[in-house]
Write an enzyme that holds these catalytic residues in place. Structure first.
Site, PDB file in Angstrom:
ATOM      1  N   GLU A 112       1.065  -1.153  -0.303  1.00 26.46           N
ATOM      2  CA  GLU A 112      -0.154  -0.075   0.187  1.00 26.46           C
ATOM      3  C   GLU A 112       1.095   1.321  -0.108  1.00 26.46           C
ATOM      4  O   GLU A 112       0.482   2.767  -1.106  1.00 26.46           O
ATOM      5  CB  GLU A 112      -0.789  -0.274   1.118  1.00 26.46           C
ATOM      6  CG  GLU A 112      -1.941   1.216   1.163  1.00 26.46           C
ATOM      7  CD  GLU A 112      -3.151   1.477   2.467  1.00 26.46           C
ATOM      8  OE1 GLU A 112      -3.270   2.093   2.638  1.00 26.46           O
ATOM      9  OE2 GLU A 112      -3.092   0.353   3.124  1.00 26.46           O
TER      10      GLU A 112
ATOM     11  N   PRO B 184      10.520  -6.217  -4.536  1.00 29.78           N
ATOM     12  CA  PRO B 184      11.515  -6.859  -3.803  1.00 29.78           C
ATOM     13  C   PRO B 184      11.127  -9.002  -4.332  1.00 29.78           C
ATOM     14  O   PRO B 184      10.502  -8.888  -4.197  1.00 29.78           O
ATOM     15  CB  PRO B 184      12.293  -7.223  -2.594  1.00 29.78           C
ATOM     16  CG  PRO B 184      11.581  -5.619  -1.920  1.00 29.78           C
ATOM     17  CD  PRO B 184      10.176  -5.692  -3.412  1.00 29.78           C
ATOM     18  N   GLU B 185      12.186  -9.270  -4.415  1.00 37.88           N
ATOM     19  CA  GLU B 185      11.850 -10.856  -4.873  1.00 37.88           C
ATOM     20  C   GLU B 185      11.352 -11.457  -3.637  1.00 37.88           C
ATOM     21  O   GLU B 185      11.973 -11.174  -2.260  1.00 37.88           O
ATOM     22  CB  GLU B 185      14.168 -11.707  -5.186  1.00 37.88           C
ATOM     23  CG  GLU B 185      13.686 -12.757  -5.677  1.00 37.88           C
ATOM     24  CD  GLU B 185      14.855 -13.799  -6.431  1.00 37.88           C
ATOM     25  OE1 GLU B 185      15.742 -12.592  -5.931  1.00 37.88           O
ATOM     26  OE2 GLU B 185      14.846 -14.666  -6.976  1.00 37.88           O
TER      27      GLU B 185
ATOM     28  N   PRO C 294     -21.074  10.961 -15.185  1.00 37.52           N
ATOM     29  CA  PRO C 294     -20.772  10.041 -16.418  1.00 37.52           C
ATOM     30  C   PRO C 294     -19.001   9.894 -16.316  1.00 37.52           C
ATOM     31  O   PRO C 294     -18.788   9.485 -17.198  1.00 37.52           O
ATOM     32  CB  PRO C 294     -20.895  10.841 -17.446  1.00 37.52           C
ATOM     33  CG  PRO C 294     -21.408  12.870 -16.439  1.00 37.52           C
ATOM     34  CD  PRO C 294     -21.386  12.186 -15.606  1.00 37.52           C
TER      35      PRO C 294
ATOM     36  N   ASP D 118     -16.981   1.565  -8.585  1.00 37.78           N
ATOM     37  CA  ASP D 118     -16.875   1.059  -9.869  1.00 37.78           C
ATOM     38  C   ASP D 118     -16.264   0.278 -10.815  1.00 37.78           C
ATOM     39  O   ASP D 118     -15.307   1.318 -11.145  1.00 37.78           O
ATOM     40  CB  ASP D 118     -18.238   0.839 -10.160  1.00 37.78           C
ATOM     41  CG  ASP D 118     -19.807   0.581  -8.916  1.00 37.78           C
ATOM     42  OD1 ASP D 118     -19.723  -0.063  -8.612  1.00 37.78           O
ATOM     43  OD2 ASP D 118     -20.707   1.566  -9.768  1.00 37.78           O
TER      44      ASP D 118
ATOM     45  N   LYS E  79     -18.313  -3.777 -11.636  1.00 35.51           N
ATOM     46  CA  LYS E  79     -19.053  -5.192 -13.024  1.00 35.51           C
ATOM     47  C   LYS E  79     -18.781  -4.490 -13.980  1.00 35.51           C
ATOM     48  O   LYS E  79     -19.050  -3.673 -14.363  1.00 35.51           O
ATOM     49  CB  LYS E  79     -20.619  -5.565 -11.939  1.00 35.51           C
ATOM     50  CG  LYS E  79     -20.767  -5.579 -10.783  1.00 35.51           C
ATOM     51  CD  LYS E  79     -22.256  -5.792 -10.571  1.00 35.51           C
ATOM     52  CE  LYS E  79     -22.480  -6.333  -9.302  1.00 35.51           C
ATOM     53  NZ  LYS E  79     -22.205  -5.535  -8.682  1.00 35.51           N
TER      54      LYS E  79
ATOM     55  N   GLY F 256     -22.249   7.190 -12.796  1.00 32.67           N
ATOM     56  CA  GLY F 256     -24.084   7.734 -13.336  1.00 32.67           C
ATOM     57  C   GLY F 256     -24.702   8.447 -11.771  1.00 32.67           C
ATOM     58  O   GLY F 256     -24.020   9.026 -10.774  1.00 32.67           O
ATOM     59  N   ASP F 257     -25.733   8.046 -11.323  1.00 28.71           N
ATOM     60  CA  ASP F 257     -26.865   8.470  -9.763  1.00 28.71           C
ATOM     61  C   ASP F 257     -26.847   7.061  -9.487  1.00 28.71           C
ATOM     62  O   ASP F 257     -27.276   5.486 -10.398  1.00 28.71           O
ATOM     63  CB  ASP F 257     -28.297   8.891 -10.795  1.00 28.71           C
ATOM     64  CG  ASP F 257     -28.640   9.165  -9.641  1.00 28.71           C
ATOM     65  OD1 ASP F 257     -28.938  10.074  -9.107  1.00 28.71           O
ATOM     66  OD2 ASP F 257     -29.890   7.842  -9.219  1.00 28.71           O
TER      67      ASP F 257
ATOM     68  N   THR G 201     -26.605  11.154 -14.190  1.00 33.25           N
ATOM     69  CA  THR G 201     -27.212   9.963 -15.529  1.00 33.25           C
ATOM     70  C   THR G 201     -26.482   9.746 -16.392  1.00 33.25           C
ATOM     71  O   THR G 201     -26.710  11.283 -17.066  1.00 33.25           O
ATOM     72  CB  THR G 201     -28.510   9.319 -15.375  1.00 33.25           C
ATOM     73  OG1 THR G 201     -27.931   7.990 -15.247  1.00 33.25           O
ATOM     74  CG2 THR G 201     -29.510  10.104 -15.473  1.00 33.25           C
TER      75      THR G 201
ATOM     76  N   MET H  40     -27.569   0.809 -22.422  1.00 35.30           N
ATOM     77  CA  MET H  40     -27.509  -0.463 -23.441  1.00 35.30           C
ATOM     78  C   MET H  40     -25.941  -0.854 -23.722  1.00 35.30           C
ATOM     79  O   MET H  40     -25.114  -0.048 -24.084  1.00 35.30           O
ATOM     80  CB  MET H  40     -27.991  -1.310 -24.624  1.00 35.30           C
ATOM     81  CG  MET H  40     -27.728   0.068 -25.682  1.00 35.30           C
ATOM     82  SD  MET H  40     -29.384   0.490 -26.780  1.00 35.30           S
ATOM     83  CE  MET H  40     -29.573  -1.064 -27.641  1.00 35.30           C
TER      84      MET H  40
END
Length: 495
Positions: free
Chosen positions: A32, A53-54, A237, A260, A282, A314-315, A343, A395
């Site tokens: 991190e 590192p190895e 958007p 997302d 997703k 979006g919303d 949206t 779509m």
């Protein structure tokens, strides 16, 4: 990093700016902290060279960052070519002995090194930075001349209390105690807010350090461990300047950000740098986490007292599955808030300068998905289209032909106007226009890789077509996505 000197009037570190343009910055580590340094350096024009590192496996977030940015990441021991053109180096393996050994190896090559959380090994320290390229806010007067330098020195000096050093020393004395006593996140921020904005600072200003310590001890005991809270936030958007002010504010309050796949990195990084970032996105055919797993994660994090932003494209309330997440949070009695976003349908309409409603033409608007057309029964919204409603269809290109054929079969005229926008609201958007009978050609536009919005209806005829291409005109150029190249030990980095 807070630097405290034993000498009351002199600095042990000299502030300076490093010129890194056309240079490289070496980062050694796979966790991190290495990722945090990479994000910081990514705000400059320097090349980033990461060596894990190895024996250490790079964390998934670091690998994803490298993949998204197109950097090279190599595993194994440091090699001569790792140091080519390197101006600065950061070491963040997390192992004290290994940190010291690697720092010595880098210093032997006369390269300044910063070892994360080990100030005694550092040649330089990284300042707090507010960066919105090409502007970075710090204090420097190189090339500005002595008049401006003196003006800045006077103004900043007047703004700072003569007791600022004593206050910094007191804060340093309490740092370890705070970290061992209070959980990371809102509780610690609450303490430091009280520390720097109340009676503790006032006592230091008066020179009463004994009282200041008593008040600090009391504040440490009285900190209220906050209850967990969740914000379901619409990222819009994807363009940073279309994020709402409220969304930006809560991103800066979040301890954890769940985002997302369609939310770009540039929006995620508008949150606090120390916030934990968890991708839960997703994409078609690729779900990193199921919706039930996301619901459970939200509940668990909030029950731990974390303040969580669930960042959605979006919303949240428009095809964002917010309903399922709200139900899970209500069932666990966890407080939450909805932060609306723009949206994609609204962003697409703005891009094409088309009215979604138009007096005398279209008085209703329908949001739907093309997958609603997959069944044998025509959806109710398809019948509304026959009465003049504007249809905004979320779509993929793969269902365009079936949507068009079924709407035409239901009685919608084949010459009904259609607008198509990919990556609505972003600078790299693609805009297409045509008629309903042309919609099947969408499958031939192989250059479309991002989310696609289709708007159908007579009101679309009023759109601006200046920057839009005809749907029936095929375009085969494919945008290349940078690939992650993890070099193995012994393999040379390609120029």
């Amino acid at each position: 990093m807070l630097i405290v000197t034993a000498h009351p009037t002199r600095l042990t570190a000299f502030p300076a700016f490093f010129r890194v343009d056309s240079a490289a910055v070496l980062i050694v580590g796979g966790g991190e902290e290495a990722l945090n340094k990479a994000r910081l350096i990514a705000e400059t024009t320097a090349q980033i060279r990461i060596v894990v590192p190895e024996g250490e496996t790079p964390e998934a977030d670091l690998v994803q960052f490298v993949l998204d940015a197109g950097y090279n990441l190599r595993t194994g021991a440091l090699q001569d070519n790792d140091f080519a053109q390197v101006k600065l180096a950061f070491v963040a393996t997390g192992d004290a002995a290994q940190d010291a050994k690697i720092a010595d190896e880098i210093k032997a090559r006369h390269i300044p090194v910063n070892v994360v959380d080990r100030p005694h090994l550092c040649d330089f320290f990284t300042p707090a930075l507010v960066a919105h390229a090409p502007v970075a806010v710090a204090i420097g007067t190189e090339g500005a001349g002595p008049v401006l330098a003196q003006k800045l020195r006077r103004e900043i000096g007047a703004a700072l209390s003569p007791q600022i050093g004593a206050l910094a020393q007191l804060a340093a004395d309490y740092r370890d105690k705070v970290e061992s006593t209070l959980p990371r996140g809102a509780a610690r921020r609450q303490f430091w807010n009280v520390f720097f904005n109340g009676t503790i600072t006032q006592a230091v200003e008066r020179g009463d350090l004994s009282l200041a310590r008593e008040l600090a001890d009391q504040a440490l005991i009285e900190v209220n461990i906050p209850a967990g809270y969740v914000w379901l936030v619409g990222a819009g958007p994807g363009a940073e300047d279309l994020l709402t002010l409220r969304a930006q504010r809560v991103l800066m309050q979040a301890d954890v950000i769940l985002y997302d796949a369609l939310v770009p990195e540039s929006v995620v990084t508008m949150g606090r740098r120390d916030a934990v970032r968890i991708p839960v996105g997703k994409r078609k055919g690729c779900h990193s986490k199921s919706q039930s797993e996301i619901n459970q994660l939200l509940v668990e994090l909030a029950q731990e007292g974390q303040r969580v932003v669930r960042l959605k494209s979006g919303d949240p309330l428009v095809f964002g599955r917010a309903g399922e997440e709200m139900a899970a949070l209500r069932a666990a009695n966890i407080g939450f808030e909805i932060v609306p976003g723009i949206t994609s349908a609204i962003a697409a309409a703005a891009d094409m300068q088309l009215p979604l409603t138009l007096r005398g033409v279209a008085s209703s608007l329908i949001f739907t998905t093309g997958h609603d057309m997959a069944g044998d029964i025509l959806p109710d919204w398809a019948r509304l289209a026959l009465s003049g409603a504007t249809i905004a269809v979320y779509m993929g290109a793969s269902v365009a032909a079936s949507v068009a054929s079924r709407l035409i079969g239901a009685g919608l005229h084949e010459d009904t106007a259609v607008a198509v926008v990919e990556n609505a609201g972003r600078s790299g958007r693609v805009m297409l226009h045509g008629l309903l009978k042309d919609l099947a050609h969408l499958e031939n536009h192989k250059e479309l890789r991002g989310p696609v919005m289709v708007i159908i209806g007579d009101a679309v005829a009023g759109a601006s077509l200046e920057d839009a291409r005809p749907l029936a005109q095929e375009h085969t150029a494919v945008q290349q996505t940078p690939a992650l190249h993890i070099l193995q030990a012994g393999e040379k980095e390609k120029a």
